[in-house]
Design an enzyme around this catalytic site. Structure first.
Site, short mmCIF file in Angstrom:
data_model
loop_
_atom_site.label_atom_id
_atom_site.label_comp_id
_atom_site.label_asym_id
_atom_site.label_seq_id
_atom_site.Cartn_x
_atom_site.Cartn_y
_atom_site.Cartn_z
N GLU A 177 -13.68 4.16 -15.37
CA GLU A 177 -13.22 5.09 -14.18
C GLU A 177 -13.59 6.39 -14.42
OE1 GLU A 177 -9.22 4.48 -13.30
OE2 GLU A 177 -8.54 4.36 -15.46
N HIS A 197 6.27 4.28 3.21
CA HIS A 197 7.37 2.86 3.07
C HIS A 197 7.12 2.20 4.26
CE1 HIS A 197 9.57 4.12 -0.78
NE2 HIS A 197 8.45 3.18 -0.99
#
Ligand code: PEP
Ligand code: MG
Length: 588
Positions: A435, A192
């Site tokens: 993907e 964070h």
């Protein structure tokens, strides 16, 4: 070039910081451990509840000083969810009741259990949330032990904050322009403090390693390079001078690049590429527009479903999607259907206990299994499509049947809404993420059915090379320029061209200037990336020709290793863009 820095860490947020250290020394909490008698169980649980209450109040006070919305607010609010989550409190209370542990000890034990649980999660972003629980629990422990949590409030301006780690609650107290930089012992690019530093555009180096807090005296002069990960403590005058120069150049270049934000990404020989932005939360939209995104190329809806006790209902999803579509209109928005599953996050929808979750029940497979959740999401998206240009994207597709399932569901939901007279946009496209290697191999078949293809290199690479994207031990093998990966991408581009459907790329590969010419040569028409990367990629495209990009591609095509390809590409691009490659492009 300055001699080797004293310490190096992970380059987490670009920019140069020079200034005095503000060292956050945390007092070590020695957790009291004792057994209580049956008679004291209820008062001990009350003490625990009161500590949770006090922590909630303290964090709410910090929160009230912040802007209500924004990525920082969003990250901060995730802490409340840990506090509100009844399992943390209930499991701790259970330990008090059944094992007769005192509240601090019981809470510490519960924290150990949760940390071990998070540690086993593959996705690095989710794994990092383990640290958030630690921050929250530490505050509750401080409340239990009558200690004041020490934050960053009241620190002088212009300092570089040095800490073992920083909680969202710490960073949230920082105002833009107040702190020159962050340096932490722990952390990765997805912690964070790193995400918040990038959002506040404050240079940061994280993950320097243990012992930093003891090594740096308060007030010591520091020089930090958030692009190379270098940290200097009391640098000699020649190093300081070099950092001053780096700082001036960085600021000049960043300002210069912003001028490209509103210009079209068109090569000198007239090939137009569309640059879009990847987002995870709606609060990132203003940044997308500021940096010149021509649309949203990937909105990962998983974040709406994370860190909460119940699933978001149709109305909540509709509001979120509508807000983004309206804010970005008339540009398009690619909303990806839920890509939850094993390694993405432990949630109410995903299965638990899969031995190999990256290859398990995730993406479209989970949508097939939990069709009702998928339908609610499609309904919310189609309702929102009345407010902008929606493109729906299906993740983790590995067969035509899976794509057809998505198409059928979308059609069925559209008919149902039509019958009810609900307003919808009439040109909603349905695309497929390429993907998985299987999807890449059948790209020409998918391209006949889908409205667009979007290459997700983060996963395509991990499945092609058999290299777990979150495993640091094999990170050196995770190389987008691997000749096998490049050949698959080439195949997908050809398939799109033949079928006449747009091919875009939304994986991290699109973000890196080093890959820009190769992607140009392959003819990818849309690149979607982190918003702040857009101006630099625009500049490179505008000042390049497809011809020189093709020359480079011809040169690397037959090289046998990613390393050789990387070297040739780096040589060619840094010769043409020496300033950008020296000052902005991340090292390593
Ligand atoms: C990808 O796989 O490249 C992609 C963009 O999706 P995610 O990173 O969300 O898996
Ligand atoms: Mg993916």
């Amino acid at each position: 070039m300055a001699p080797d820095a004293e310490r190096t860490g992970v380059a987490a947020s670009p920019g140069i910081a020079i200034g005095p250290a503000y060292v956050v020394r945390r007092e070590r909490l020695i957790i009291p451990e004792y057994r209580i008698s049956e008679a004291h169980v209820s008062s001990e649980i009350e003490r625990l509840e009161a500590a949770f209450q006090e922590t909630r109040k303290g964090l709410a006070e910090i929160r009230s000083g912040m802007e209500a919305t924004g990525l920082l607010g969003n990250i901060f609010d995730a802490q409340f969810l840990f506090l509100e989550d009844p399992t943390l409190r209930e499991q701790t209370a259970r330990r008090i009741r059944e094992e007769h542990l005192n509240a601090e000890w019981a809470l510490q034990r519960e924290l150990n259990r949760l940390e071990a649980l998070f540690e086993s999660i593959g996705d690095p972003y989710i794994r990092e949330r383990r640290t958030d629980i630690g921050f929250v629990v530490r505050r509750v422990l401080q409340a239990l032990m009558g200690r004041e949590p020490r934050g960053l409030r009241g620190m002088p301006e212009g300092v570089i904050v040095v800490a073992d780690n920083l909680a969202p609650a710490d960073v949230a107290q920082v105002k833009a322009g107040q702190v020159a930089g962050f340096v932490t012992e722990a952390g990765s690019r997805t912690s964070h403090v790193a995400i918040m530093a990038r959002s506040l555009e404050i240079p940061a180096v994280v993950g320097i390693g243990a012992g930093l807090v003891e090594q740096v005296p308060d007030g010591a002069q520091l020089s930090v390079d958030g692009r190379t990960g270098e940290l200097w403590i009391e640098p000699p005058p020649e190093v300081l001078e070099e950092f001053e120069q780096r700082r001036r150049q960085f600021l000049l270049l960043a300002r210069h690049l912003l001028r490209y934000a509103d210009l079209p990404a068109e090569t000198r020989d007239g090939v137009r590429v569309f640059l879009h932005a990847n987002i995870g939360v709606r609060e990132e939209v203003p940044d997308c527009l500021r940096y010149g995104a021509e649309g949203i190329g990937l909105y990962r809806t998983e974040f709406l479903f994370m860190n909460r006790a119940a699933l978001p209902d149709e109305e909540e999803q509709f509001q979120a999607y509508r807000e983004i579509l309206e804010a970005v209109a008339p540009r398009s928005v690619v909303i990806r259907t839920l890509d939850l599953g094993g390694d993405k996050l432990p949630s109410h929808v995903a299965l638990r206990g899969e031995a190999n979750p990256a290859m398990g029940m995730r993406g479209i497979r989970l949508s097939q299994r939990r069709c009702e959740v998928f339908r609610i999401q499609l309904r919310a998206m189609l309702r929102a499509s009345a407010y902008g240009r929606l493109r729906v994207l299906l993740p983790m597709v590995s067969s035509l049947e899976e794509f057809d399932f998505g198409r059928d569901e979308l059609d069925a939901v559209r008919q149902e809404l039509d019958r009810r007279g609900v307003l919808m946009g009439d040109e909603v496209e349905l695309g497929v993420m390429v993907e998985t290697p299987a999807a890449a191999m059948i790209a020409e078949l998918l391209a006949r059915r889908a409205d667009f293809l979007s290459i997700g290199t983060n996963d395509l690479l991990q499945y092609t090379l058999a290299v777990d994207r979150g495993n640091e031990h094999v990170a050196y093998l995770y190389e987008p320029l691997h000749p096998g990966h490049l050949r698959l991408i080439e195949r997908i581009c050809q398939a799109g061209r033949r079928a006449g459907v747009a091919v875009g790329m939304c994986g991290e590969m699109a973000n890196d200037p080093l890959h820009c010419w190769i992607l140009l040569a392959l003819g990818i028409g849309e690149l979607s990336m982190a918003p702040s990367s857009i101006p630099l990629i625009k500049k490179i495209i505008r000042e390049s020709t497809v011809e020189e990009a093709r020359e480079l591609y011809a040169e690397v095509l037959d090289l046998g290793s990613a390393e050789e390809i990387r070297k040739v590409a780096a040589n060619a691009l840094s010769r043409r863009f020496p300033v950008e490659f020296e000052q902005i492009v991340p090292k390593g």
